[in-house]
Design a protein around this motif. Structure first.
Motif, short mmCIF file in Angstrom:
data_model
loop_
_atom_site.label_atom_id
_atom_site.label_comp_id
_atom_site.label_asym_id
_atom_site.label_seq_id
_atom_site.Cartn_x
_atom_site.Cartn_y
_atom_site.Cartn_z
N LEU A 102 33.95 33.14 55.20
CA LEU A 102 32.59 33.23 55.90
C LEU A 102 32.28 33.09 57.28
O LEU A 102 31.97 33.65 58.26
CB LEU A 102 31.37 32.95 55.10
N LEU A 103 32.93 32.03 57.79
CA LEU A 103 32.88 31.25 59.18
C LEU A 103 34.06 31.96 59.85
O LEU A 103 33.89 32.01 61.24
CB LEU A 103 32.67 29.89 59.30
N PHE A 104 35.20 32.05 59.37
CA PHE A 104 36.28 32.42 60.05
C PHE A 104 37.48 33.20 58.97
O PHE A 104 37.55 32.66 58.10
CB PHE A 104 37.03 31.33 60.91
N ARG A 105 38.00 34.13 59.47
CA ARG A 105 38.94 34.97 58.82
C ARG A 105 40.63 34.85 59.19
O ARG A 105 40.78 34.47 60.27
CB ARG A 105 38.57 36.43 58.74
N LEU A 106 41.35 34.75 58.21
CA LEU A 106 42.96 35.00 58.51
C LEU A 106 43.25 36.39 58.28
O LEU A 106 42.92 36.94 57.10
CB LEU A 106 43.48 33.98 57.75
N ARG A 107 44.22 36.91 58.88
CA ARG A 107 44.60 38.32 58.79
C ARG A 107 46.04 38.30 59.05
O ARG A 107 46.52 37.93 60.18
CB ARG A 107 43.81 39.09 59.80
N ALA A 108 46.71 38.92 58.25
CA ALA A 108 48.14 38.99 58.35
C ALA A 108 48.55 40.23 59.49
O ALA A 108 48.01 41.30 59.18
CB ALA A 108 49.04 39.37 56.76
N VAL A 109 49.28 40.02 60.53
CA VAL A 109 49.59 40.74 61.20
C VAL A 109 50.99 41.69 61.10
O VAL A 109 50.99 42.78 61.08
CB VAL A 109 49.55 40.26 62.91
N GLY A 110 52.05 40.92 61.02
CA GLY A 110 53.33 41.36 60.50
C GLY A 110 54.52 40.35 60.75
O GLY A 110 54.19 39.27 61.21
N ASP A 111 55.71 40.86 60.68
CA ASP A 111 56.87 40.05 61.00
C ASP A 111 57.65 40.50 62.18
O ASP A 111 57.52 41.89 62.41
CB ASP A 111 57.75 39.95 59.78
N SER A 112 58.39 39.72 62.67
CA SER A 112 59.34 40.06 63.75
C SER A 112 60.45 39.18 63.80
O SER A 112 60.40 38.24 63.23
CB SER A 112 58.47 39.95 65.23
N ALA A 113 61.57 39.57 64.50
CA ALA A 113 62.66 38.98 64.63
C ALA A 113 62.39 37.25 65.29
O ALA A 113 61.78 37.45 66.31
CB ALA A 113 63.75 39.58 65.53
N LEU A 114 63.00 36.41 64.95
CA LEU A 114 62.94 35.04 65.58
C LEU A 114 63.43 35.01 66.88
O LEU A 114 64.34 35.83 67.34
CB LEU A 114 63.68 34.00 64.90
N GLY A 115 63.01 34.48 67.70
CA GLY A 115 63.21 34.22 69.24
C GLY A 115 62.73 35.43 70.15
O GLY A 115 62.87 35.19 71.37
N GLU A 116 62.05 36.48 69.52
CA GLU A 116 61.36 37.37 70.42
C GLU A 116 60.07 36.95 70.83
O GLU A 116 59.33 36.41 69.92
CB GLU A 116 61.14 38.80 69.62
N ALA A 117 59.61 37.37 72.13
CA ALA A 117 58.33 36.80 72.28
C ALA A 117 57.40 38.09 71.89
O ALA A 117 57.54 39.02 71.78
CB ALA A 117 58.07 37.06 73.94
N ARG A 118 56.29 37.63 71.03
CA ARG A 118 55.65 38.55 70.31
C ARG A 118 54.02 38.30 70.76
O ARG A 118 53.57 37.36 70.54
CB ARG A 118 55.65 38.14 68.89
N GLU A 119 53.46 39.40 71.38
CA GLU A 119 51.77 39.45 71.61
C GLU A 119 51.25 40.31 70.98
O GLU A 119 51.78 41.34 70.56
CB GLU A 119 51.87 39.74 73.32
N VAL A 120 50.20 39.95 70.60
CA VAL A 120 49.21 40.67 69.54
C VAL A 120 48.45 41.71 70.63
O VAL A 120 47.90 41.17 71.32
CB VAL A 120 48.17 40.05 68.74
N GLY A 121 48.77 42.85 70.73
CA GLY A 121 47.95 43.95 71.30
C GLY A 121 47.13 44.70 70.86
O GLY A 121 46.81 44.83 69.64
N PRO A 122 46.32 45.30 71.45
CA PRO A 122 45.12 46.15 70.78
C PRO A 122 45.88 47.28 69.85
O PRO A 122 44.84 47.82 68.85
CB PRO A 122 44.42 46.63 71.92
N ALA A 123 47.01 47.64 69.99
CA ALA A 123 47.54 48.81 69.35
C ALA A 123 47.97 48.47 68.03
O ALA A 123 48.06 49.30 67.21
CB ALA A 123 48.76 49.30 70.26
N GLU A 124 47.88 47.07 67.85
CA GLU A 124 48.54 46.43 66.35
C GLU A 124 47.19 46.21 65.57
O GLU A 124 47.30 45.82 64.31
CB GLU A 124 49.33 45.33 66.68
N GLN A 125 45.86 46.22 66.13
CA GLN A 125 44.67 46.11 65.18
C GLN A 125 44.61 47.28 64.47
O GLN A 125 44.86 48.45 64.61
CB GLN A 125 43.49 46.01 66.18
N GLU A 126 43.99 46.97 63.34
CA GLU A 126 43.87 47.98 62.37
C GLU A 126 42.63 49.13 62.76
O GLU A 126 41.92 48.90 63.33
CB GLU A 126 43.23 47.62 60.98
#
Length: 172
Positions: free
Chosen positions: A119-143
């Motif tokens: 209720l106060l904070f949520r956890l959402r699964a975004v996805g997987d990626s290869a280790l070592g790659e820089a991974r930024e969450v962008g607006p295109a990845e939101q549902e």
């Protein structure tokens, strides 16, 4: 057979819940993540359950993630904004509502927010990626707004029957 679970705690809009969240993987506390940062935790490949906890013992919804070998799975935690509901209490007192109404309502609100995960904070699964790659969450990845519920979205989407009923009402 190693994999990584990356937990990103988003920076809050206002500082009502700023701080460090504890991270539990499969019910075991493994560390913490400061808001606005990403913490990575090594796990064995397979299915794991991730949950965040706060200093006041409130907790997020549990999220099941499937992590492949030599891969990283990103989950994102964010506040729901329902913490602003507690501003009603001082406003009620300022409006001269008697304390014997304000106190029970405040205790009931504390009990509900503490006992219902997510209720106060949520956890959402975004996805997987290869280790070592820089991974930024962008607006295109939101549902997208009309996406089918996967149990990791809004609080009512965690119950498939309720999500189905509300989706039917939204379509009509």
């Amino acid at each position: 057979m190693t994999a990584t679970v990356a937990v990103h705690a988003e920076q809050p809009f206002l500082a009502l819940r700023r701080g460090t969240f504890g991270v539990e993987i499969d019910g075991v506390p493994v560390g913490g993540v400061r808001q606005g940062t990403v913490a990575r935790f090594p796990v064995s490949a397979g299915t794991h359950t991730v949950r965040l906890t706060a200093w006041d013992r409130s907790r997020s919804n549990p999220v099941a993630v499937e992590v492949a070998e030599d891969r990283e799975f990103l989950v994102t935690g964010r506040g729901t904004g329902l913490g602003f509901a507690f501003l009603v209490l001082p406003l009620a007192r300022a409006a001269m509502v008697p304390w014997y109404y304000v106190v029970p309502v405040g205790l009931l609100m504390i009990a509900v927010f503490w006992s219902v995960p997510g209720l106060l904070f949520r956890l959402r699964a975004v996805g997987d990626s290869a280790l070592g790659e820089a991974r930024e969450v962008g607006p295109a990845e939101q549902e997208p707004a009309g996406a089918a519920p996967d149990g990791n979205g809004l609080w009512w989407e965690s119950d498939p029957a309720l999500a189905e009923r509300l989706r039917k009402n939204a379509d009509s």
